[in-house]
Write a protein that holds these residues in place. Structure first.
Motif, PDB file in Angstrom:
ATOM      1  N   ARG A  92       0.910  -1.237   0.205  1.00 50.75           N
ATOM      2  CA  ARG A  92       0.622  -0.031   0.507  1.00 50.75           C
ATOM      3  C   ARG A  92       0.881   0.790  -0.330  1.00 50.75           C
ATOM      4  NH1 ARG A  92      -1.991   4.099  -0.572  1.00 50.75           N
ATOM      5  NH2 ARG A  92      -3.822   4.714   0.249  1.00 50.75           N
ATOM      6  N   PHE A  93       2.069   1.364   0.940  1.00 53.92           N
ATOM      7  CA  PHE A  93       2.929   2.728   0.423  1.00 53.92           C
ATOM      8  C   PHE A  93       4.203   2.621   0.915  1.00 53.92           C
ATOM      9  CE2 PHE A  93      -0.869   2.447   4.438  1.00 53.92           C
ATOM     10  CZ  PHE A  93      -1.671   3.966   4.491  1.00 53.92           C
ATOM     11  N   GLY A  94       4.303   1.274   0.436  1.00 57.94           N
ATOM     12  CA  GLY A  94       5.822   1.178  -0.196  1.00 57.94           C
ATOM     13  C   GLY A  94       7.150   0.783   0.772  1.00 57.94           C
ATOM     14  N   LEU A  95       8.141   0.016   0.111  1.00 58.81           N
ATOM     15  CA  LEU A  95       8.671  -0.647   0.952  1.00 58.81           C
ATOM     16  C   LEU A  95      10.040   0.355   2.096  1.00 58.81           C
ATOM     17  CD1 LEU A  95      11.337  -2.974  -1.150  1.00 58.81           C
ATOM     18  CD2 LEU A  95       9.885  -3.637   0.702  1.00 58.81           C
ATOM     19  N   ARG A  96       9.610   1.658   0.561  1.00 55.34           N
ATOM     20  CA  ARG A  96      10.827   3.012   1.989  1.00 55.34           C
ATOM     21  C   ARG A  96      10.180   2.820   3.451  1.00 55.34           C
ATOM     22  NH1 ARG A  96      13.540   7.685  -1.317  1.00 55.34           N
ATOM     23  NH2 ARG A  96      11.698   7.792  -1.846  1.00 55.34           N
ATOM     24  N   ARG A  97       9.166   3.680   3.073  1.00 56.76           N
ATOM     25  CA  ARG A  97       8.438   4.535   4.116  1.00 56.76           C
ATOM     26  C   ARG A  97       7.866   3.460   5.356  1.00 56.76           C
ATOM     27  NH1 ARG A  97       3.012   7.497   1.034  1.00 56.76           N
ATOM     28  NH2 ARG A  97       4.501   9.270  -0.036  1.00 56.76           N
ATOM     29  N   VAL A  98       7.297   2.242   4.779  1.00 58.23           N
ATOM     30  CA  VAL A  98       7.491   1.156   5.534  1.00 58.23           C
ATOM     31  C   VAL A  98       8.687   1.050   6.455  1.00 58.23           C
ATOM     32  CG1 VAL A  98       6.906  -1.802   6.434  1.00 58.23           C
ATOM     33  CG2 VAL A  98       5.246   0.058   5.028  1.00 58.23           C
ATOM     34  N   ALA A  99       9.985   0.342   5.580  1.00 58.18           N
ATOM     35  CA  ALA A  99      11.449   0.227   6.634  1.00 58.18           C
ATOM     36  C   ALA A  99      11.421   1.110   7.604  1.00 58.18           C
ATOM     37  CB  ALA A  99      12.079  -0.052   5.664  1.00 58.18           C
ATOM     38  N   VAL A 100      11.611   2.514   6.935  1.00 59.47           N
ATOM     39  CA  VAL A 100      11.720   3.477   7.420  1.00 59.47           C
ATOM     40  C   VAL A 100      10.944   4.132   8.884  1.00 59.47           C
ATOM     41  CG1 VAL A 100      12.293   6.593   7.914  1.00 59.47           C
ATOM     42  CG2 VAL A 100      12.654   5.612   6.194  1.00 59.47           C
ATOM     43  N   ALA A 101       9.324   3.679   9.355  1.00 57.58           N
ATOM     44  CA  ALA A 101       8.725   4.042   9.909  1.00 57.58           C
ATOM     45  C   ALA A 101       9.120   2.449  11.186  1.00 57.58           C
ATOM     46  CB  ALA A 101       7.228   3.595   9.460  1.00 57.58           C
ATOM     47  N   ALA A 102       9.299   1.065  10.933  1.00 57.89           N
ATOM     48  CA  ALA A 102       9.881   0.511  11.569  1.00 57.89           C
ATOM     49  C   ALA A 102      10.784   0.605  12.068  1.00 57.89           C
ATOM     50  CB  ALA A 102      10.270  -0.502  10.902  1.00 57.89           C
ATOM     51  N   LEU A 103      12.191   1.344  11.930  1.00 59.67           N
ATOM     52  CA  LEU A 103      13.569   1.440  12.637  1.00 59.67           C
ATOM     53  C   LEU A 103      12.882   2.966  13.487  1.00 59.67           C
ATOM     54  CD1 LEU A 103      16.061   1.525   9.064  1.00 59.67           C
ATOM     55  CD2 LEU A 103      15.675   0.138  11.454  1.00 59.67           C
TER      56      LEU A 103
ATOM     57  N   PHE B 256       9.486  -8.621   4.547  1.00 60.14           N
ATOM     58  CA  PHE B 256      10.174  -7.306   4.085  1.00 60.14           C
ATOM     59  C   PHE B 256      11.372  -8.168   3.397  1.00 60.14           C
ATOM     60  CE2 PHE B 256      13.968  -4.636   4.363  1.00 60.14           C
ATOM     61  CZ  PHE B 256      12.998  -3.547   4.149  1.00 60.14           C
ATOM     62  N   ALA B 257      12.071  -9.822   3.531  1.00 60.10           N
ATOM     63  CA  ALA B 257      12.633  -9.714   2.948  1.00 60.10           C
ATOM     64  C   ALA B 257      12.560 -10.437   1.613  1.00 60.10           C
ATOM     65  CB  ALA B 257      13.547 -10.337   3.574  1.00 60.10           C
ATOM     66  N   ALA B 258      11.525 -11.251   1.858  1.00 61.10           N
ATOM     67  CA  ALA B 258      10.655 -11.899   0.292  1.00 61.10           C
ATOM     68  C   ALA B 258      10.178 -10.571  -0.865  1.00 61.10           C
ATOM     69  CB  ALA B 258       9.716 -12.324   0.982  1.00 61.10           C
ATOM     70  N   THR B 259       9.850  -9.426   0.318  1.00 59.19           N
ATOM     71  CA  THR B 259       9.198  -8.628  -0.670  1.00 59.19           C
ATOM     72  C   THR B 259       9.813  -7.370  -1.453  1.00 59.19           C
ATOM     73  OG1 THR B 259       7.490  -8.047   0.857  1.00 59.19           O
ATOM     74  CG2 THR B 259       7.473  -6.325  -1.015  1.00 59.19           C
ATOM     75  N   VAL B 260      11.038  -7.712  -0.454  1.00 56.29           N
ATOM     76  CA  VAL B 260      12.362  -6.954  -1.651  1.00 56.29           C
ATOM     77  C   VAL B 260      12.650  -7.536  -2.675  1.00 56.29           C
ATOM     78  CG1 VAL B 260      14.899  -5.987  -1.287  1.00 56.29           C
ATOM     79  CG2 VAL B 260      13.434  -5.586   0.606  1.00 56.29           C
ATOM     80  N   ALA B 261      12.428  -8.763  -2.585  1.00 54.94           N
ATOM     81  CA  ALA B 261      13.346 -10.439  -3.014  1.00 54.94           C
ATOM     82  C   ALA B 261      12.306  -9.959  -5.056  1.00 54.94           C
ATOM     83  CB  ALA B 261      13.558 -11.154  -3.005  1.00 54.94           C
TER      84      ALA B 261
END
Length: 441
Positions: free
Chosen positions: A76-87, A125-130
């Motif tokens: 929905r929001f993209g890998l980058r936004r979710v990763a930054v929010a998680a960190l 997250f790993a699966a989605t990036v790959a």
């Protein structure tokens, strides 16, 4: 939109994978920290070990439950936004932990905030990036990224233990928070949601792959995917396999190996070093497993992995002793190679069976991995309390591995998966063009 017709010397997918791996390592390091906090927090605050352990339990449960929702949020929001929010959640939880003065705050900060952050940067997250960035070498990348989780959890334990012993628990937690902040900056600079965002094809793709349409209602979609997939036999077979995986790794070896070794006269520091060594070889084993998953039937790989794991666990009681002899070293190396090797085959099977929903389905399967781990962790303590030894636990774990072998053999193959669930849609990168590319490679 224009695309490169020539392959760049270094495809953007590789820096993306590297930064994603660093994010996974940073998050996973927090997952290995609670065991180092029990004694310092008990000494400083006089909290019971039960209340401290409750925070770790909440962390594990939240970690498992957040993962499937995180996969939908990435769509929905993209890998980058979710990763930054998680960190950011991880950093906030760590910072607040250093200021707490009540046990419930530990449960909220470490259990909920850090649990949600680390769960969002787990295997889904790993699966989605790959799957977004790679067609060729996809299994290899999945193996490397999922192996980064175990690497971060186990390999940094000795360093964190040293900081805790010499400087105190707060500097160790602050160090982790600062590391997460550095990685968050790298995520902003390097990570992109999809190759189409930078005018590229996924690595190894023969044709353009458009960016997936953002879908509303990530939470509703996650629940719908569970309801739809739960009606299919393949989901429960994979869930059973992965629940047993969690029970026979996190639940038993990571939790009970050190006290079991101590029962046989081994020093705690020696036993902890052996567990850390398992983490080193788990990274190697997962990368190799990803490479194998690109080339062999993932079901047969699972059969081999669980068969080998079961044999090792059955032999373990005879290997314990005051010293870590050659036989125990061999056990640690081989078990490490098999430890997280199950992840790439299960991710690929989820993708084959459930198509575009594969990452979310794997999130639910991974949640059951955590349930299996938690159940075995509790049951292992019960066995030790009732019988006075861990011997029966290793036998049970070996039997469970045998059951996982049978479940893996019954999992649908590529053709059966297509017949079983046409509602999932085709998996990007699993079509005839991509398979022909693999043949030419």
């Amino acid at each position: 939109m224009t695309h490169q017709t020539r392959t760049p010397l270094l495809h953007r997918a590789w820096p993306v994978a590297l930064v994603a791996g660093l994010a996974i390592v940073a998050a996973a390091a927090f997952a290995g920290m609670p065991g180092l906090l029990v004694d310092p927090l008990h000494t400083e605050y006089q909290w019971s070990r039960t209340s401290i352990g409750a925070a770790a339990s909440v962390n594990m449960v939240v970690y498992g439950l957040v993962a499937p929702f995180a996969a939908a949020l990435m769509d929905r929001f993209g890998l980058r936004r979710v990763a930054v929010a998680a960190l950011s959640a991880v950093m906030a939880g760590a910072a607040l932990t250093t200021l707490m003065d009540h046990a419930w705050q530990l449960t909220l900060y470490w259990g909920v905030l850090i649990g949600a952050g680390t769960g969002s940067l787990a295997m889904t997250f790993a699966a989605t990036v790959a799957h977004r960035w790679f067609v060729r070498r996809r299994g290899l990348v999945i193996g490397a990224l999922t192996g980064s989780s175990a690497f971060g959890q186990l390999v940094f334990l000795p360093a964190l233990a040293w900081v805790t012993d010499t400087q105190g628990w707060r500097p160790a937690v602050v160090t982790l928070a600062l590391s997460a902040g550095v990685v968050a900056v790298l995520v902003v600079l390097v990570l992109r949601d999809h190759p189409a965002d930078v005018g590229l094809r996924p690595y190894g793709a023969l044709t353009d792959v458009p960016r997936p349409r953002a879908e509303e209602g990530a939470a509703r979609r996650t629940v719908r995917v569970l309801a739809r997939s739960a009606r299919r036999r393949g989901f429960w077979l994979l869930a059973g396999v992965f629940a047993i995986c969690g029970a026979t790794t996190n639940g038993i070896l990571w939790t009970h190996f050190v006290p079991a070794a101590r029962d046989h006269g081994m020093a705690v520091t020696t036993a902890a070093a052996l567990v850390s060594t398992i983490g080193v070889f788990s990274l190697v084993g997962t990368v190799v497993s990803g490479w194998l998953t690109d080339r062999f039937d993932p079901r047969l790989l699972l059969v081999a992995y669980f068969g080998g794991r079961g044999a090792l666990l059955a032999l373990l009681p005879a290997l314990f002793g005051p010293d870590a002899g050659p036989a125990m070293i061999a056990f640690v190396v081989v078990f490490g190679l098999l430890d997280v090797a199950t992840v790439p085959p299960v991710i690929l099977l989820c993708r084959r069976m459930f198509g575009a929903d594969g990452a979310i389905v794997f999130g639910w399967v991974n949640a059951l991995h955590q349930v299996g781990a938690g159940a075995m962790a509790v049951f292992g303590g019960l066995v030790r309390d009732v019988t006075g030894a861990y011997g029966p636990l290793w036998v049970l774990a070996a039997v469970l591995c045998g059951a996982a072998v049978l479940l893996a053999l019954r999992a649908p193959g590529a053709v059966e998966a297509e017949r079983d669930g046409g509602d999932a849609g085709p998996a990007v990168g699993d079509g005839p063009a991509e398979r022909s590319a693999e043949v030419r490679r």
